[in-house]
Design a protein around this motif. Structure first.
Motif, PDB file in Angstrom:
ATOM      1  N   GLY A 169       0.804  -1.215   0.000  1.00  0.00           N
ATOM      2  CA  GLY A 169       0.000   0.000   0.000  1.00  0.00           C
ATOM      3  C   GLY A 169       0.838   1.266   0.000  1.00  0.00           C
ATOM      4  O   GLY A 169       0.666   2.144  -0.868  1.00  0.00           O
ATOM      5  N   VAL A 170       1.768   1.367   0.931  1.00  0.00           N
ATOM      6  CA  VAL A 170       2.530   2.618   1.072  1.00  0.00           C
ATOM      7  C   VAL A 170       3.570   2.766  -0.038  1.00  0.00           C
ATOM      8  O   VAL A 170       3.733   3.849  -0.614  1.00  0.00           O
ATOM      9  CB  VAL A 170       3.180   2.676   2.474  1.00  0.00           C
ATOM     10  CG1 VAL A 170       4.152   3.821   2.574  1.00  0.00           C
ATOM     11  CG2 VAL A 170       2.102   2.806   3.525  1.00  0.00           C
ATOM     12  N   GLY A 171       4.250   1.671  -0.389  1.00  0.00           N
ATOM     13  CA  GLY A 171       5.242   1.727  -1.467  1.00  0.00           C
ATOM     14  C   GLY A 171       4.585   2.144  -2.777  1.00  0.00           C
ATOM     15  O   GLY A 171       5.157   2.940  -3.540  1.00  0.00           O
ATOM     16  N   ALA A 215      11.155  -3.254  -5.943  1.00  0.00           N
ATOM     17  CA  ALA A 215      11.595  -4.500  -5.310  1.00  0.00           C
ATOM     18  C   ALA A 215      10.592  -4.902  -4.252  1.00  0.00           C
ATOM     19  O   ALA A 215      10.064  -4.044  -3.532  1.00  0.00           O
ATOM     20  CB  ALA A 215      12.966  -4.287  -4.663  1.00  0.00           C
ATOM     21  N   ASP A 216      10.315  -6.186  -4.169  1.00  0.00           N
ATOM     22  CA  ASP A 216       9.414  -6.690  -3.123  1.00  0.00           C
ATOM     23  C   ASP A 216       9.721  -8.174  -2.930  1.00  0.00           C
ATOM     24  O   ASP A 216      10.142  -8.851  -3.863  1.00  0.00           O
ATOM     25  CB  ASP A 216       7.938  -6.506  -3.535  1.00  0.00           C
ATOM     26  CG  ASP A 216       6.991  -6.622  -2.349  1.00  0.00           C
ATOM     27  OD1 ASP A 216       6.439  -5.590  -1.930  1.00  0.00           O
ATOM     28  OD2 ASP A 216       6.829  -7.739  -1.808  1.00  0.00           O
ATOM     29  N   ALA A 217       9.502  -8.648  -1.706  1.00  0.00           N
ATOM     30  CA  ALA A 217       9.711 -10.063  -1.426  1.00  0.00           C
ATOM     31  C   ALA A 217       8.734 -10.903  -2.242  1.00  0.00           C
ATOM     32  O   ALA A 217       8.976 -12.089  -2.478  1.00  0.00           O
ATOM     33  CB  ALA A 217       9.537 -10.315   0.077  1.00  0.00           C
ATOM     34  N   SER A 255       4.650 -10.794  -7.355  1.00  0.00           N
ATOM     35  CA  SER A 255       3.382 -10.324  -7.932  1.00  0.00           C
ATOM     36  C   SER A 255       3.109  -8.871  -7.532  1.00  0.00           C
ATOM     37  O   SER A 255       2.432  -8.135  -8.245  1.00  0.00           O
ATOM     38  CB  SER A 255       2.226 -11.229  -7.509  1.00  0.00           C
ATOM     39  OG  SER A 255       2.039 -11.144  -6.121  1.00  0.00           O
ATOM     40  N   ARG A 256       3.662  -8.443  -6.387  1.00  0.00           N
ATOM     41  CA  ARG A 256       3.471  -7.050  -5.943  1.00  0.00           C
ATOM     42  C   ARG A 256       4.204  -6.082  -6.871  1.00  0.00           C
ATOM     43  O   ARG A 256       3.690  -5.020  -7.201  1.00  0.00           O
ATOM     44  CB  ARG A 256       3.997  -6.857  -4.513  1.00  0.00           C
ATOM     45  CG  ARG A 256       3.178  -7.552  -3.447  1.00  0.00           C
ATOM     46  CD  ARG A 256       1.911  -6.774  -3.180  1.00  0.00           C
ATOM     47  NE  ARG A 256       1.078  -7.378  -2.176  1.00  0.00           N
ATOM     48  CZ  ARG A 256       0.849  -6.875  -0.965  1.00  0.00           C
ATOM     49  NH1 ARG A 256       1.424  -5.762  -0.592  1.00  0.00           N
ATOM     50  NH2 ARG A 256       0.047  -7.478  -0.130  1.00  0.00           N
ATOM     51  N   THR A 257       5.432  -6.441  -7.280  1.00  0.00           N
ATOM     52  CA  THR A 257       6.184  -5.532  -8.156  1.00  0.00           C
ATOM     53  C   THR A 257       5.510  -5.455  -9.524  1.00  0.00           C
ATOM     54  O   THR A 257       5.385  -4.366 -10.094  1.00  0.00           O
ATOM     55  CB  THR A 257       7.667  -5.964  -8.324  1.00  0.00           C
ATOM     56  OG1 THR A 257       7.690  -7.322  -8.708  1.00  0.00           O
ATOM     57  CG2 THR A 257       8.466  -5.773  -7.071  1.00  0.00           C
ATOM     58  N   THR A 317      13.226   9.981   7.907  1.00  0.00           N
ATOM     59  CA  THR A 317      12.606   8.963   8.763  1.00  0.00           C
ATOM     60  C   THR A 317      11.113   8.793   8.433  1.00  0.00           C
ATOM     61  O   THR A 317      10.487   9.637   7.786  1.00  0.00           O
ATOM     62  CB  THR A 317      12.720   9.368  10.244  1.00  0.00           C
ATOM     63  OG1 THR A 317      11.919  10.550  10.442  1.00  0.00           O
ATOM     64  CG2 THR A 317      14.148   9.654  10.661  1.00  0.00           C
ATOM     65  N   GLY A 318      10.544   7.706   8.973  1.00  0.00           N
ATOM     66  CA  GLY A 318       9.099   7.492   8.840  1.00  0.00           C
ATOM     67  C   GLY A 318       8.310   8.585   9.554  1.00  0.00           C
ATOM     68  O   GLY A 318       7.225   8.969   9.111  1.00  0.00           O
ATOM     69  N   ALA A 319       8.872   9.101  10.636  1.00  0.00           N
ATOM     70  CA  ALA A 319       8.197  10.180  11.369  1.00  0.00           C
ATOM     71  C   ALA A 319       8.130  11.452  10.523  1.00  0.00           C
ATOM     72  O   ALA A 319       7.130  12.171  10.545  1.00  0.00           O
ATOM     73  CB  ALA A 319       8.927  10.458  12.684  1.00  0.00           C
TER      74      ALA A 319
HETATM   75  P1  NAD Z   1       1.721  -3.719   3.015  1.00  0.00           P
HETATM   76  O1  NAD Z   1       1.610  -5.017   3.732  1.00  0.00           O
HETATM   77  O2  NAD Z   1       0.626  -3.270   2.104  1.00  0.00           O
HETATM   78  O3  NAD Z   1       3.076  -3.720   2.139  1.00  0.00           O
HETATM   79  C1  NAD Z   1       4.324  -4.136   2.638  1.00  0.00           C
HETATM   80  C2  NAD Z   1       5.086  -4.738   1.466  1.00  0.00           C
HETATM   81  O4  NAD Z   1       6.415  -5.032   1.893  1.00  0.00           O
HETATM   82  C3  NAD Z   1       4.493  -6.074   0.954  1.00  0.00           C
HETATM   83  O5  NAD Z   1       4.283  -5.992  -0.435  1.00  0.00           O
HETATM   84  C4  NAD Z   1       5.546  -7.103   1.326  1.00  0.00           C
HETATM   85  O6  NAD Z   1       5.606  -8.188   0.405  1.00  0.00           O
HETATM   86  C5  NAD Z   1       6.814  -6.258   1.301  1.00  0.00           C
HETATM   87  N1  NAD Z   1       7.925  -6.839   2.047  1.00  0.00           N
HETATM   88  C6  NAD Z   1       7.887  -7.434   3.255  1.00  0.00           C
HETATM   89  N2  NAD Z   1       9.124  -7.849   3.586  1.00  0.00           N
HETATM   90  C7  NAD Z   1       9.949  -7.482   2.572  1.00  0.00           C
HETATM   91  C8  NAD Z   1      11.343  -7.627   2.342  1.00  0.00           C
HETATM   92  N3  NAD Z   1      12.149  -8.258   3.216  1.00  0.00           N
HETATM   93  N4  NAD Z   1      11.854  -7.137   1.185  1.00  0.00           N
HETATM   94  C9  NAD Z   1      11.049  -6.524   0.278  1.00  0.00           C
HETATM   95  N5  NAD Z   1       9.710  -6.369   0.455  1.00  0.00           N
HETATM   96  C10 NAD Z   1       9.185  -6.847   1.584  1.00  0.00           C
HETATM   97  O7  NAD Z   1       2.008  -2.643   4.142  1.00  0.00           O
HETATM   98  P2  NAD Z   1       1.887  -1.041   4.003  1.00  0.00           P
HETATM   99  O8  NAD Z   1       0.525  -0.621   4.379  1.00  0.00           O
HETATM  100  O9  NAD Z   1       2.458  -0.659   2.684  1.00  0.00           O
HETATM  101  O10 NAD Z   1       2.847  -0.566   5.187  1.00  0.00           O
HETATM  102  C11 NAD Z   1       4.260  -0.716   5.093  1.00  0.00           C
HETATM  103  C12 NAD Z   1       4.924  -0.012   6.248  1.00  0.00           C
HETATM  104  O11 NAD Z   1       4.686   1.396   6.153  1.00  0.00           O
HETATM  105  C13 NAD Z   1       4.414  -0.416   7.631  1.00  0.00           C
HETATM  106  O12 NAD Z   1       5.532  -0.644   8.452  1.00  0.00           O
HETATM  107  C14 NAD Z   1       3.641   0.789   8.109  1.00  0.00           C
HETATM  108  O13 NAD Z   1       3.685   0.923   9.512  1.00  0.00           O
HETATM  109  C15 NAD Z   1       4.412   1.924   7.451  1.00  0.00           C
HETATM  110  N6  NAD Z   1       3.654   3.180   7.266  1.00  0.00           N
HETATM  111  C16 NAD Z   1       4.294   4.352   7.507  1.00  0.00           C
HETATM  112  C17 NAD Z   1       3.633   5.561   7.300  1.00  0.00           C
HETATM  113  C18 NAD Z   1       4.332   6.857   7.598  1.00  0.00           C
HETATM  114  O14 NAD Z   1       3.691   7.929   7.476  1.00  0.00           O
HETATM  115  N7  NAD Z   1       5.594   6.828   7.967  1.00  0.00           N
HETATM  116  C19 NAD Z   1       2.318   5.590   6.800  1.00  0.00           C
HETATM  117  C20 NAD Z   1       1.699   4.372   6.556  1.00  0.00           C
HETATM  118  C21 NAD Z   1       2.380   3.160   6.784  1.00  0.00           C
END
Ligand code: NAD
Length: 269
Positions: free
Chosen positions: A135-137, A155-157, A160-162, A246-248
């Motif tokens: 979602g966030v990527g 890049a993604d683990a 299908s996500r990429t 940072t994420g913050a």
């Molecule tokens: P998500 O589950 O939709 O996506 C995470 C992705 O990461 C998945 O596609 C997964 O396959 C991939 N992944 C997991 N391990 C991996 C690895 N070792 N190498 C490569 N890819 C890998 O989750 P999301 O909603 O996208 O959230 C991701 C992160 O973003 C969470 O930690 C969330 O807390 C954080 N977040 C931060 C903010 C912010 O404002 N800083 C906002 C929203 C979410």
């Protein structure tokens, strides 16, 4: 103080105790003497449809921030989506119009981009590696592409996500070069971890140590993980002399975008 006259915004997710938006928004409302308040809502998934109907009928509610795990599910419940929310299939904010219609947007990417610009990064023509295409990527890659990024490596683990994200980006951004292959981090202007890797005490890195050895000090390295603030990736990047985000930073830069969409704050707060 919540009074009878107080207008409300909400944040919905499950769990909800970890979110920072209520304290951030309520502090801002109080400092600016606005008769507004944000409520945290921990909602059961089976109640989502009824929740959307309740939002439509809730006269003194201006909008609702949406967090994990309901960003995708609520995108199917609102009455209209912004183009980016429609492309991403997810919302992180909903505005309630005066007539009860619900409009959804996703400003995760806008928050990231605002923070990156504060770090001097201007995407036009640049090259970025996005690790984690959930979602966030996806929202980050979309925002970078909208801002004129030249090349993105995904890049993604989970392969299908990429490919799903490459499909989402391909149509609206035909000039963006999209690849999933990389052997070095040299040449990237931005490397962003948008996966949960590095959260908590894990000490995990989202990229192999040998690859991280190729990081150049001119590359902005960003992480979406908010806890710890300096993740193992950011720690290593700093040691290599890279600027870090940072994420913050991303979360904070997003507040104005969330508030402005709901009509309760200016864009820059
Ligand atoms: P998500 O589950 O939709 O996506 C995470 C992705 O990461 C998945 O596609 C997964 O396959 C991939 N992944 C997991 N391990 C991996 C690895 N070792 N190498 C490569 N890819 C890998 O989750 P999301 O909603 O996208 O959230 C991701 C992160 O973003 C969470 O930690 C969330 O807390 C954080 N977040 C931060 C903010 C912010 O404002 N800083 C906002 C929203 C979410």
């Amino acid at each position: 103080m919540i009074r009878g006259s107080t207008e409300l915004v909400a944040i919905v997710g499950s769990p909800i105790t970890q979110v920072k938006s209520p304290e951030n928004f309520n502090t801002w409302f109080s400092h600016h003497h606005h008769d507004l308040a944000m409520l945290p809502i921990d909602l059961q998934g089976t109640a989502l449809g009824a929740f959307a109907d309740t939002l439509r009928g809730w006269h003194n509610l201006r909008g609702c921030v949406v967090t994990v795990p309901y960003k995708q599910a609520l995108a199917t419940q609102v009455d209209e989506l912004s183009p980016r929310a429609a492309a991403l299939g997810s919302v992180n904010v909903i505005r309630r119009e005066r007539d009860g219609r619900l409009l959804g947007d996703n400003v995760d990417g806008a928050g990231f981009l605002a923070a990156a610009r504060q770090h001097g990064f201007e995407p036009s023509g640049k090259s970025a590696l996005v690790v984690g295409c959930g979602g966030v990527g996806s929202a980050i890659a979309y925002a970078l592409a909208e801002a004129g990024l030249g090349q993105v490596t995904l890049a993604d683990a989970c392969a299908s996500r990429t490919s799903a994200l490459a499909d989402v980006l391909g149509k609206p951004f035909p000039r963006l070069q999209i690849t999933t292959h990389y052997h070095s981090l040299e040449g990237f202007d931005l490397v962003v971890n948008a996966s949960p890797v590095g959260m908590g005490e894990s000490a995990e890195l989202p990229l192999a140590v040998e690859l991280l050895g190729t990081l150049q000090p001119t590359t902005l390295v960003a992480d979406v993980v908010t806890s710890p603030e300096i993740t193992p990736l950011l720690h290593l990047a700093r040691q290599r002399g890279c600027p870090v985000q940072t994420g913050a930073h991303m979360a904070f830069a997003q507040l104005g975008h969330l508030g402005a969409f709901m009509g309760v704050t200016p864009l820059e707060i």
